[in-house]
Write a protein that holds these residues in place. Structure first.
Motif, PDB file in Angstrom:
ATOM      1  N   ASP A 207       0.803  -1.223   0.000  1.00  0.00           N
ATOM      2  CA  ASP A 207       0.000   0.000   0.000  1.00  0.00           C
ATOM      3  C   ASP A 207       0.834   1.271   0.000  1.00  0.00           C
ATOM      4  O   ASP A 207       0.291   2.389   0.013  1.00  0.00           O
ATOM      5  CB  ASP A 207      -0.965   0.013   1.185  1.00  0.00           C
ATOM      6  N   GLY A 208       2.160   1.148   0.008  1.00  0.00           N
ATOM      7  CA  GLY A 208       3.017   2.321  -0.041  1.00  0.00           C
ATOM      8  C   GLY A 208       3.236   3.021   1.281  1.00  0.00           C
ATOM      9  O   GLY A 208       3.963   4.024   1.341  1.00  0.00           O
ATOM     10  N   GLU A 209       2.658   2.517   2.357  1.00  0.00           N
ATOM     11  CA  GLU A 209       2.866   3.111   3.673  1.00  0.00           C
ATOM     12  C   GLU A 209       4.282   2.782   4.162  1.00  0.00           C
ATOM     13  O   GLU A 209       4.915   1.849   3.666  1.00  0.00           O
ATOM     14  CB  GLU A 209       1.823   2.586   4.662  1.00  0.00           C
ATOM     15  N   PRO A 210       4.803   3.541   5.139  1.00  0.00           N
ATOM     16  CA  PRO A 210       6.170   3.295   5.612  1.00  0.00           C
ATOM     17  C   PRO A 210       6.350   1.856   6.079  1.00  0.00           C
ATOM     18  O   PRO A 210       5.518   1.308   6.805  1.00  0.00           O
ATOM     19  CB  PRO A 210       6.326   4.280   6.777  1.00  0.00           C
ATOM     20  N   GLY A 211       7.446   1.254   5.636  1.00  0.00           N
ATOM     21  CA  GLY A 211       7.737  -0.119   6.017  1.00  0.00           C
ATOM     22  C   GLY A 211       8.374  -0.198   7.388  1.00  0.00           C
ATOM     23  O   GLY A 211       8.741   0.807   7.987  1.00  0.00           O
ATOM     24  N   GLY A 213      11.207  -1.839   8.018  1.00  0.00           N
ATOM     25  CA  GLY A 213      12.643  -2.056   7.927  1.00  0.00           C
ATOM     26  C   GLY A 213      13.405  -0.784   8.230  1.00  0.00           C
ATOM     27  O   GLY A 213      12.835   0.301   8.378  1.00  0.00           O
ATOM     28  N   ILE A 214      14.721  -0.905   8.329  1.00  0.00           N
ATOM     29  CA  ILE A 214      15.561   0.242   8.659  1.00  0.00           C
ATOM     30  C   ILE A 214      15.505   1.300   7.559  1.00  0.00           C
ATOM     31  O   ILE A 214      15.624   2.489   7.812  1.00  0.00           O
ATOM     32  CB  ILE A 214      17.002  -0.234   8.922  1.00  0.00           C
ATOM     33  N   GLY A 215      15.289   0.873   6.301  1.00  0.00           N
ATOM     34  CA  GLY A 215      15.189   1.842   5.210  1.00  0.00           C
ATOM     35  C   GLY A 215      13.974   2.742   5.294  1.00  0.00           C
ATOM     36  O   GLY A 215      13.913   3.765   4.628  1.00  0.00           O
ATOM     37  N   ASP A 216      12.950   2.354   6.101  1.00  0.00           N
ATOM     38  CA  ASP A 216      11.766   3.191   6.308  1.00  0.00           C
ATOM     39  C   ASP A 216      11.125   3.572   4.978  1.00  0.00           C
ATOM     40  O   ASP A 216      10.743   4.713   4.750  1.00  0.00           O
ATOM     41  CB  ASP A 216      12.163   4.437   7.098  1.00  0.00           C
ATOM     42  N   VAL A 217      11.014   2.590   4.081  1.00  0.00           N
ATOM     43  CA  VAL A 217      10.581   2.853   2.704  1.00  0.00           C
ATOM     44  C   VAL A 217       9.093   3.192   2.647  1.00  0.00           C
ATOM     45  O   VAL A 217       8.253   2.497   3.218  1.00  0.00           O
ATOM     46  CB  VAL A 217      10.865   1.628   1.815  1.00  0.00           C
ATOM     47  N   ASP A 218       8.750   4.258   1.963  1.00  0.00           N
ATOM     48  CA  ASP A 218       7.349   4.601   1.728  1.00  0.00           C
ATOM     49  C   ASP A 218       7.189   5.150   0.313  1.00  0.00           C
ATOM     50  O   ASP A 218       6.717   6.249   0.094  1.00  0.00           O
ATOM     51  CB  ASP A 218       6.805   5.577   2.778  1.00  0.00           C
ATOM     52  N   GLY A 219       7.564   4.347  -0.648  1.00  0.00           N
ATOM     53  CA  GLY A 219       7.471   4.760  -2.042  1.00  0.00           C
ATOM     54  C   GLY A 219       6.071   4.608  -2.596  1.00  0.00           C
ATOM     55  O   GLY A 219       5.078   4.545  -1.871  1.00  0.00           O
ATOM     56  N   MET A 220       5.981   4.513  -3.894  1.00  0.00           N
ATOM     57  CA  MET A 220       4.699   4.442  -4.577  1.00  0.00           C
ATOM     58  C   MET A 220       3.978   3.121  -4.264  1.00  0.00           C
ATOM     59  O   MET A 220       4.607   2.059  -4.235  1.00  0.00           O
ATOM     60  CB  MET A 220       4.934   4.560  -6.081  1.00  0.00           C
ATOM     61  N   ILE A 222       2.133  -0.303  -4.846  1.00  0.00           N
ATOM     62  CA  ILE A 222       2.431  -1.212  -5.947  1.00  0.00           C
ATOM     63  C   ILE A 222       1.354  -1.161  -7.029  1.00  0.00           C
ATOM     64  O   ILE A 222       1.653  -1.267  -8.221  1.00  0.00           O
ATOM     65  CB  ILE A 222       2.618  -2.647  -5.422  1.00  0.00           C
ATOM     66  N   ALA A 223       0.105  -0.983  -6.661  1.00  0.00           N
ATOM     67  CA  ALA A 223      -0.954  -0.861  -7.663  1.00  0.00           C
ATOM     68  C   ALA A 223      -0.718   0.350  -8.559  1.00  0.00           C
ATOM     69  O   ALA A 223      -0.969   0.307  -9.775  1.00  0.00           O
ATOM     70  CB  ALA A 223      -2.316  -0.762  -6.987  1.00  0.00           C
ATOM     71  N   ASP A 224      -0.212   1.455  -7.969  1.00  0.00           N
ATOM     72  CA  ASP A 224       0.075   2.655  -8.755  1.00  0.00           C
ATOM     73  C   ASP A 224       1.288   2.446  -9.653  1.00  0.00           C
ATOM     74  O   ASP A 224       1.343   2.978 -10.774  1.00  0.00           O
ATOM     75  CB  ASP A 224       0.314   3.845  -7.836  1.00  0.00           C
ATOM     76  N   VAL A 225       2.276   1.695  -9.175  1.00  0.00           N
ATOM     77  CA  VAL A 225       3.436   1.362  -9.999  1.00  0.00           C
ATOM     78  C   VAL A 225       2.990   0.598 -11.244  1.00  0.00           C
ATOM     79  O   VAL A 225       3.382   0.905 -12.370  1.00  0.00           O
ATOM     80  CB  VAL A 225       4.447   0.520  -9.194  1.00  0.00           C
ATOM     81  N   ASN A 226       2.152  -0.401 -11.024  1.00  0.00           N
ATOM     82  CA  ASN A 226       1.651  -1.201 -12.132  1.00  0.00           C
ATOM     83  C   ASN A 226       0.854  -0.344 -13.117  1.00  0.00           C
ATOM     84  O   ASN A 226       1.024  -0.458 -14.338  1.00  0.00           O
ATOM     85  CB  ASN A 226       0.792  -2.342 -11.586  1.00  0.00           C
ATOM     86  N   ALA A 227       0.013   0.551 -12.585  1.00  0.00           N
ATOM     87  CA  ALA A 227      -0.789   1.421 -13.443  1.00  0.00           C
ATOM     88  C   ALA A 227       0.073   2.384 -14.248  1.00  0.00           C
ATOM     89  O   ALA A 227      -0.222   2.679 -15.415  1.00  0.00           O
ATOM     90  CB  ALA A 227      -1.792   2.206 -12.587  1.00  0.00           C
ATOM     91  N   LEU A 228       1.166   2.876 -13.646  1.00  0.00           N
ATOM     92  CA  LEU A 228       2.077   3.779 -14.340  1.00  0.00           C
ATOM     93  C   LEU A 228       2.668   3.116 -15.578  1.00  0.00           C
ATOM     94  O   LEU A 228       2.679   3.704 -16.671  1.00  0.00           O
ATOM     95  CB  LEU A 228       3.195   4.209 -13.391  1.00  0.00           C
ATOM     96  N   TRP A 229       3.136   1.882 -15.440  1.00  0.00           N
ATOM     97  CA  TRP A 229       3.768   1.215 -16.576  1.00  0.00           C
ATOM     98  C   TRP A 229       2.752   0.743 -17.605  1.00  0.00           C
ATOM     99  O   TRP A 229       3.048   0.714 -18.809  1.00  0.00           O
ATOM    100  CB  TRP A 229       4.642   0.059 -16.083  1.00  0.00           C
ATOM    101  N   ARG A 230       1.545   0.424 -17.161  1.00  0.00           N
ATOM    102  CA  ARG A 230       0.495   0.087 -18.140  1.00  0.00           C
ATOM    103  C   ARG A 230       0.123   1.307 -18.965  1.00  0.00           C
ATOM    104  O   ARG A 230      -0.070   1.209 -20.184  1.00  0.00           O
ATOM    105  CB  ARG A 230      -0.731  -0.486 -17.421  1.00  0.00           C
ATOM    106  N   ALA A 231       0.054   2.471 -18.324  1.00  0.00           N
ATOM    107  CA  ALA A 231      -0.255   3.700 -19.062  1.00  0.00           C
ATOM    108  C   ALA A 231       0.871   4.047 -20.031  1.00  0.00           C
ATOM    109  O   ALA A 231       0.630   4.449 -21.179  1.00  0.00           O
ATOM    110  CB  ALA A 231      -0.484   4.847 -18.077  1.00  0.00           C
TER     111      ALA A 231
END
Length: 301
Positions: A207-211, A213-220, A222-231
């Motif tokens: 869902d893109g919320e902060p993870g 892990g130590i990296g504290d990842v909160d990127g895009m 995954i559904a939006d990532v998929n939609a970006l490349w489909r577009a």
């Protein structure tokens, strides 16, 4: 659809802490995978980029295919080229199909994927230039065309594969595993993309919320990532195939490209089908062989 930016805790300051290495076993790291032995068919190389020596390992099969391919496999955060070579089974695929595999080493054992991660991000390491130079060198050496050049990666390496696809046209296809986009990527060039993700991944969340892990990842998300490349690829609506615990969403795109999302239920931050990680609570799922699936996707690209 630029990913949200937020301050990051610095991974590099924690590299010396043993507990950090244990906590990051989800990136496929094992303490017994750091010796210097070079397997048959693998060479350790150094290339100078912007005045800095960068290292990578390259596995060369005994028999190259008539139309050879190159796969660039980028390790996860706090991983290494050698760890990735051992953990994910790419050498066996290379030997069977006759393609070249490159395993680059990230600075501080991380990649500057944009808003992540650690020492590479902090020092503004030009990893795009490094991978671009590596690809050019190997394409020239082995006579590999751009439409047979591919990238994959785990976690922070997956994020780096997305940055490369967002900012260059090096690759005919990419296959990120357990990563997301953490760099501006408004209008990427059309690219075939296979994304593999565990639904229970707590480090790089669906869902893109902060993870956690130590990296504290909160990127895009995954559904939006998929939609970006489909577009970007002018793709048709996806066809969903549900074979529990694996669900596949596959879209046919212009110019015979494909954008595919594979999710694995009850799987966390991992490379499905990879070597079991000693002491890790989040062991790789046996629901699929991610490496075999990725090569099948690349080979058909």
């Amino acid at each position: 659809m630029t990913p949200r930016m937020r301050p990051r805790r610095i991974l590099a300051a924690l590299l010396a802490v043993t507990s950090v290495a244990v906590a990051l076993t989800g990136c496929g790291i094992r303490g017994d995978q750091q010796d210097s032995a070079t397997p048959p068919g693998t060479e350790l190389r150094v290339i100078e980029v912007d005045g800095v020596d960068r290292s990578y390992r390259v596995h060369i099969p005994e028999q190259l295919a008539t139309d050879p391919a190159l796969v660039v496999m980028m390790h996860g955060g706090l991983g290494s080229a050698q760890q990735a070579e051992r953990a994910y089974g790419w050498n066996a695929e290379s030997d069977a199909a006759g393609f070249v595999v490159a395993y680059p080493d990230g600075k501080s054992r991380t990649w500057n994927a944009g808003d992540c991660c650690g020492g590479a991000e902090r020092d503004d390491v030009n990893d795009v230039a490094f991978i671009t130079a590596l690809v050019g060198e190997l394409q020239n050496e082995f006579g590999i065309s751009s439409d047979r050049t591919f990238a994959t990666g785990m976690s922070n390496g997956a994020m780096m594969s997305y940055r490369l696809a967002c900012e260059t046209d090096l690759f005919a296809a990419i296959a990120p595993v357990a990563g997301t986009i953490v760099t501006p990527c408004e209008a990427p060039a059309p690219t075939s993309v296979l994304h593999i993700h565990g639904l229970d991944d707590g480090s790089v969340r669906m869902d893109g919320e902060p993870g956690n892990g130590i990296g504290d990842v909160d990127g895009m998300p995954i559904a939006d990532v998929n939609a970006l490349w489909r577009a970007a690829g002018a793709c048709a609506d996806p066809v969903i195939t549900d074979e529990p615990p694996v669900t596949t969403s596959a879209s046919a795109c212009a110019d015979d490209r494909r954008v595919v999302l594979v999710t694995v239920a009850d799987a966390g931050h991992q490379w499905p089908g990879s070597v079991a990680r000693e002491g890790a609570t989040d062991q790789p799922s046996g629901a699929l062989d991610a490496t075999a699936l990725i090569w099948e996707f690349f080979d058909a690209a």
